[in-house]
Design a protein around this motif. Sequence first.
Motif: not given
Length: 333
Positions: A26-45
Motif C-alpha cells: 500500500l505504501i512506501r516510507v521515505d525515512l530520510e524525508n520522513q514521508i509516507i507515499v502511496r506505493a504507486d505514486a506518482p499516478v500520471r494525470g
Amino acid sequence: MKKLINSPETVVKEALEGMAAMHPELIRVDLENQIIVRADAPVRGKVGVVSGGGSGHEPMHGGFVGRGMLDAACPGAIFTSPVPDQILAAMRAVNGGAGVFQIIKNYTGDVLNFEMAAELAQAEGIEVASVITNDDVAVEDSLYTAGRRGVGVTVLLEKIVGGLAESGASLEQVAALARRVNEQGRSMGMALTSCTVPAKGTPTFELGEDEMEIGIGIHGEPGRRRVKLAPAADIVEMLANPIIEDLGLKAGERVLAFVNGMGGTPLIELYIVARELARILKGRNITIARSLVGSYITSLEMAGCSITLLRVDDEMLRYWDAPVLTPALRWGI
C-alpha cells in the motif's frame, strides 16, 4: 510513564519503519524525508492529495495513504508540525502532472509550513491548491490557532476528496469539493484523561478523578469548560447540540455522523456515544446517511471522544462510498 517504546527520541522513526514493514503493498516510507507515499505514486494525470501534521494522532495521517484517499502524508514530531522540506518532498513524490492538493488543519505551524512548501513547489512548476480545515466549534482561538481548530472533518474530507481525485478530476474540481465539505462540517471533543508526550514524560494537563474537559483540542488544548463527570447521554448533549446549532441543521437534512475515539476509549463506549447521538438526531428528524465509528484522529492515549457531523449531498456520498484501500480505511475493493 508506561509506553510500548524503545526510547522517546526514536518513536516516530520506528513507527514509520513498522508501517513500512506491515503495508508494503500500500505504501512506501521515505525515512530520510520522513514521508509516507502511496506505493504507486506518482499516478500520471491524477491530482496528488497531500496532508500531514504532528505525529501522535494515528491513524491520521499516514494510515490514510493509499488508493482513494491520500497520496502522501508528512508526519512531524509528536504534536509538532512537519517542516517545509518534508512537505515539498511529499509534493514532488506525488506530482503526476495534474497538480497537488494540500489538506491543512488550522494550526499555526501547519498553515505556515504548508504555505511555504506550496510556494517552493510552485517555483518548481508544480500547481498547488489547498484547503484549511477549521471545523471545531468549541473555541474560536486556542493555544495553537488563530480561529477554529481543524479536527474531525479533516478525516472525512481526505476520504471524499481522495475519492474525487482518484476519478481523474481536475485540481480546480478537487479544491471546490474540499471547500464545500469543510464548510458543511462541524466537530467538538471531550476528554476524560490527559495524554503523555513521550519526550515530556508527564501528563499534558491534570484532570480530577471526577472531572472532564469539554471542548478539548487534539493536542490536549483546553476547551470550553471543565465540569463534573456525567453520564454518556449528558456528555453527547454537550457536544452534539452546539454542533447542530452552529451548522444550522434542519429537519429533513442528511448527515455523515463520525464518532471518534481519542486513543484511550474502547469501542464499546464509542457505540454508546453513537447511540445517544442517533437518539438526538432522530429527535430532530435528521437522517444519518453514513457513519464512521472508531479511533481515527487520536491524541496518543487520551480517553475521550469527539463528534463530527457533516451535512452531505449526493456528490459527497458518492465519493465517500468510492473504493478506498489504505492501512486504516478499506472498503469497496
